[in-house]
Design an enzyme around this catalytic site. Structure first.
Site, PDB file in Angstrom:
ATOM      1  N   GLU A   1     -13.884 -11.688  -6.839  1.00 39.68           N
ATOM      2  CA  GLU A   1     -12.491 -11.290  -7.115  1.00 39.68           C
ATOM      3  C   GLU A   1     -11.504 -12.195  -6.390  1.00 39.68           C
ATOM      4  OE1 GLU A   1     -14.854  -9.335  -5.841  1.00 39.68           O
ATOM      5  OE2 GLU A   1     -14.843  -7.328  -6.723  1.00 39.68           O
TER       6      GLU A   1
ATOM      7  N   CYS B   1      -8.477  -2.187   3.561  1.00 39.59           N
ATOM      8  CA  CYS B   1      -8.491  -3.436   4.335  1.00 39.59           C
ATOM      9  C   CYS B   1      -9.833  -3.708   4.989  1.00 39.59           C
ATOM     10  CB  CYS B   1      -7.375  -3.454   5.368  1.00 39.59           C
ATOM     11  SG  CYS B   1      -7.178  -1.907   6.199  1.00 39.59           S
TER      12      CYS B   1
ATOM     13  N   SER C   1      -7.473   1.976  -2.449  1.00 42.14           N
ATOM     14  CA  SER C   1      -6.236   1.268  -2.777  1.00 42.14           C
ATOM     15  C   SER C   1      -6.589  -0.045  -3.462  1.00 42.14           C
ATOM     16  CB  SER C   1      -5.463   0.996  -1.486  1.00 42.14           C
ATOM     17  OG  SER C   1      -4.594  -0.095  -1.664  1.00 42.14           O
TER      18      SER C   1
ATOM     19  N   CYS D   1     -11.020  -2.374  14.097  1.00 43.22           N
ATOM     20  CA  CYS D   1     -11.422  -3.789  14.207  1.00 43.22           C
ATOM     21  C   CYS D   1     -11.661  -4.242  15.638  1.00 43.22           C
ATOM     22  CB  CYS D   1     -10.356  -4.689  13.613  1.00 43.22           C
ATOM     23  SG  CYS D   1     -10.226  -4.512  11.850  1.00 43.22           S
TER      24      CYS D   1
ATOM     25  N   GLU E   1       2.184   1.683  -3.548  1.00 42.59           N
ATOM     26  CA  GLU E   1       1.117   2.240  -4.384  1.00 42.59           C
ATOM     27  C   GLU E   1       0.911   3.730  -4.086  1.00 42.59           C
ATOM     28  OE1 GLU E   1      -2.718   0.623  -3.369  1.00 42.59           O
ATOM     29  OE2 GLU E   1      -3.653   1.323  -5.218  1.00 42.59           O
TER      30      GLU E   1
ATOM     31  N   GLU F   1       0.820  -1.212   0.000  1.00 43.31           N
ATOM     32  CA  GLU F   1       0.000   0.000   0.000  1.00 43.31           C
ATOM     33  C   GLU F   1       0.857   1.267   0.000  1.00 43.31           C
ATOM     34  OE1 GLU F   1      -3.567  -0.434   2.134  1.00 43.31           O
ATOM     35  OE2 GLU F   1      -4.024   1.710   2.081  1.00 43.31           O
TER      36      GLU F   1
ATOM     37  N   LYS G   1     -15.997  -9.559   6.899  1.00 44.80           N
ATOM     38  CA  LYS G   1     -14.964 -10.425   6.328  1.00 44.80           C
ATOM     39  C   LYS G   1     -15.591 -11.683   5.724  1.00 44.80           C
ATOM     40  CE  LYS G   1     -11.233  -8.087   7.105  1.00 44.80           C
ATOM     41  NZ  LYS G   1     -10.419  -7.639   5.972  1.00 44.80           N
TER      42      LYS G   1
ATOM     43  N   GLU H   1     -16.533 -10.522   2.345  1.00 49.57           N
ATOM     44  CA  GLU H   1     -15.318 -10.278   1.557  1.00 49.57           C
ATOM     45  C   GLU H   1     -14.781 -11.603   0.994  1.00 49.57           C
ATOM     46  OE1 GLU H   1     -11.446  -7.552   2.188  1.00 49.57           O
ATOM     47  OE2 GLU H   1     -11.493  -9.254   3.538  1.00 49.57           O
TER      48      GLU H   1
HETATM   49 FE1  HC1 Z   1      -8.973  -6.241  10.898  1.00 50.09          FE
HETATM   50 FE2  HC1 Z   1      -7.285  -6.357   9.017  1.00 50.09          FE
HETATM   51  S1  HC1 Z   1      -7.021  -5.093  10.870  1.00 50.09           S
HETATM   52  S2  HC1 Z   1      -9.390  -5.518   8.764  1.00 50.09           S
HETATM   53  O1  HC1 Z   1      -9.695  -4.809  11.438  1.00 50.09           O
HETATM   54  O2  HC1 Z   1      -6.588  -5.032   7.872  1.00 50.09           O
HETATM   55  O3  HC1 Z   1     -11.338  -7.880  10.710  1.00 50.09           O
HETATM   56  O4  HC1 Z   1      -8.265  -7.287  13.555  1.00 50.09           O
HETATM   57  O5  HC1 Z   1      -7.840  -8.878  10.282  1.00 50.09           O
HETATM   58  O6  HC1 Z   1      -7.832  -8.245   6.736  1.00 50.09           O
HETATM   59  O7  HC1 Z   1      -4.652  -7.570   9.549  1.00 50.09           O
HETATM   60  C1  HC1 Z   1     -10.468  -7.267  10.890  1.00 50.09           C
HETATM   61  C2  HC1 Z   1      -8.598  -6.876  12.617  1.00 50.09           C
HETATM   62  C3  HC1 Z   1      -7.979  -7.751  10.168  1.00 50.09           C
HETATM   63  C4  HC1 Z   1      -7.556  -7.540   7.589  1.00 50.09           C
HETATM   64  C5  HC1 Z   1      -5.607  -7.123   9.288  1.00 50.09           C
END
Ligand code: HC1
Ligand code: SF4
Length: 559
Positions: free
Chosen positions: A364, A297, A317, A493, A280, A277, A356, A359
């Site tokens: 993708e 993220c 990103s 998170c 980028e 990141e 998540k 996701e």
């Molecule tokens: Fe998260 Fe991440 S910090 S998004 O909050 O970027 O869920 O803990 O796992 O993928 O590493 C969540 C936390 C996590 C991702 C990372």
């Protein structure tokens, strides 16, 4: 200092917003369903009633405290009223507690117990409403809704999304998405915050536990776990540890006990994310293109931009989230090194997050019909599985992560709290940002960094409602930043929708302290110092931002 009388005893108070806060500060517990200090006062559940010396009854949550007041909290009359209110709620409520996922953690069940409800004198409403399990993240069971409106206010006031509302009147009243649609058909971003405040089993998290058990029982499968940063400081709450107590070694030990073959760290992948990141970001800065860059993220944030602010899609990103980078690296590179075919690897993420789950299901992140991440368990689900397997958490021996994907720097660890991602990205370019509250909006934290005769402006914000304000300021041209970190849940998170409940402000603060305290003890702070990642680039990916890195670690969001 102001004083008032509660149950005949003098009590002092200062700036408490309502009687309920004063009463609770005085060590007296009053039942509530619809009161949350972070949401507006609704005053509908009628459980926190109190009585003054003249017999006047009022809701404590919506009455401001006044000096000289004298109130009682548990008179015979009040207790009787609360019982009737609760019985009426129960009469309209599905009472299949034994099979409800919320059993043992349900406010309605708890209060029925505290108030000693032995029977319900009103008939139960006939007919069951259909359950909405159309969302990959949350399940809505209207039969268990008590109309407290906590989810409605959370979605609207804190998250700024507003896809839940009241419909119909009187005994037909319901909480539903617009036009009574399924939740997957409206602009819900899967953050799970509605489920986090729901006092009953009306809004719960879509479970992946069955899938994970099947993989664990399948001798063909090598089951690997990745643990998100925020889980290590919250899982312990389910087993009596104080919020924020780091329990990394115990989490690893417990996963091994229930049968995981390898336990790795999402923080490793977060280190990779920070490197990709920042690469980028420097490119965008040098070309002055697609700025500000938004972090990618948080999947609820990505979905929020796609659905609500599509004009900013290019600002996100292209980096996959650490969860997805982990899945891609695991199946694409490390499976072979472990002597296994990628088809036999089953990747389970342990996440504080409900988004998540969606996701991991995005197209993708599939290759030849196989997902990079096979299942996502929330912190709450992992706690259940640990109990189900008969593992006594207190007695679990601490174990280290497996190598090589278990090695992370402090930069990866702090991803789990708001400001962490932007800090880690800046560390990669050799800077440590010092965030301060923005003078116009204290919910936005900003920092300026001198970089090659240029000032880089960084902003971080958590809670989608706060992000919405920031986007509106950007759109109006009132503010400009180069890098913007957004985490959908308040505090980042650590406050995710899949975390142990309650998920209150104070608990989030403790988790954050736990996480940032934990990283202080780590020797390596910057993701570029991670020796495993140095090897990963040397042996496989070439340079950060290379074509191979792009193929494995970046994406173009197609929605
Ligand atoms: Fe998260 Fe991440 S910090 S998004 O909050 O970027 O869920 O803990 O796992 O993928 O590493 C969540 C936390 C996590 C991702 C990372
Ligand atoms: Fe609203 Fe988030 Fe719940 Fe969706 S998951 S209804 S966006 S609070």
């Amino acid at each position: 200092e102001k004083t008032m009388k509660i149950n005949g005893k003098q009590v002092s108070f200062t700036d408490e917003a309502n009687l309920l806060e004063v009463i609770r500060k005085a060590g007296i517990e009053l039942p509530t369903f619809c009161y949350h200090s972070e949401l507006s006062v609704y005053g509908a559940c009628r459980m926190c009633l109190v009585e003054d010396d003249n017999g006047r009854i009022m809701a404590a949550c919506s009455t401001p405290p006044r000096p000289g007041m004298s109130i009682r909290t548990h008179t015979e009359r009040l207790i009787r009223q609360r019982r009737v209110t609760l019985e009426l709620l129960l009469a309209n409520h599905d009472r299949e507690c034994t099979t409800c996922v919320k059993s043992g953690n349900c406010r309605l069940q708890e209060l029925a117990n505290i108030l000693g409800i032995g029977e319900i004198r009103f008939g139960q409403k006939n007919g069951r409403l259909p359950i909405d399990d159309s969302s990959p993240a949350i399940v809505r069971d209207p039969n268990k809704c008590i109309l407290c409106g906590d989810c409605v206010r959370m979605c609207e006031e804190v998250q700024g999304v507003g896809v839940l509302g009241f419909a119909y009147r009187g005994s037909n009243a319901k909480v539903v998405p617009p036009f009574n649609k399924n939740i997957s058909e409206v602009n819900c971003v899967d953050c799970g915050q509605c489920a986090a405040v729901c006092p009953t089993g009306a809004l719960t998290i879509a479970s992946h536990m069955e899938k994970v058990w099947s993989a664990l029982y399948d001798p063909q499968k090598t089951v690997v776990a990745q643990i998100a940063p925020a889980v290590r400081v919250s899982l312990g709450e389910e087993f009596g540890l104080k919020p924020g107590t780091p329990a990394t070694g115990k989490v690893v030990g417990a996963l091994k006990k229930i049968g995981f073959d390898k336990v790795f760290d999402t923080c490793f992948a977060a280190d990779v994310t920070a490197i990709e990141e920042s690469c980028e970001f420097l490119e965008r800065i040098s070309k002055n293109q697609r700025l500000p860059q938004f972090t990618s993220c948080c999947p609820a944030w990505v979905k929020y931009v796609e659905l609500h602010y599509p004009q900013y899609k290019d600002n996100i990103s292209t980096c996959r989230s650490p969860q997805q980078m982990f899945g891609s690296l695991m199946k694409g590179i490390y499976a072979k090194a472990m002597g296994t075919d990628s088809e036999n690897i089953f990747v389970v993420s342990i996440m504080p997050c409900t988004a998540k789950k969606s996701e991991a299901k995005r197209e993708e992140f599939f290759k030849n019909g196989i997902p990079d991440v096979d299942a996502v368990l929330t912190t709450q689900e992992l706690a259940r599985m640990i109990r189900e397997a008969g593992v006594v958490f207190d007695e679990v021996e601490e174990m280290p992560f497996d190598m090589p994907l278990g090695f992370a720097t402090g930069g990866g660890v702090i991803f789990g709290g708001s400001k962490g991602v932007a800090t880690a990205v800046m560390r990669v370019i050799g800077k440590e940002p010092d965030f301060k509250a923005d003078k116009d909006n204290p919910n936005i934290k900003t920092a300026e960094i001198d970089y090659n005769a240029r000032k880089i402006k960084v902003a971080t914000v958590s809670g989608l409602g706060n992000a919405k304000k920031l986007l509106e300021d950007l759109r109006a041209g009132n503010k400009y930043y180069d890098l913007i970190e957004v985490m959908a849940c308040s505090g980042g998170c650590i406050g995710g929708g899949g975390q142990p409940q309650p998920n209150s402000n104070n608990i989030r603060k403790s988790r954050k302290q736990g996480l940032f305290g934990h990283e202080k003890l780590m020797q390596l702070k910057s993701p570029i110092e991670n020796p495993v990642i140095k090897d990963l680039y040397k042996d496989n990916l070439g340079e950060p931002g290379s074509a191979k890195a792009h193929a494995m670690l970046h994406t173009a969001y197609t929605n």
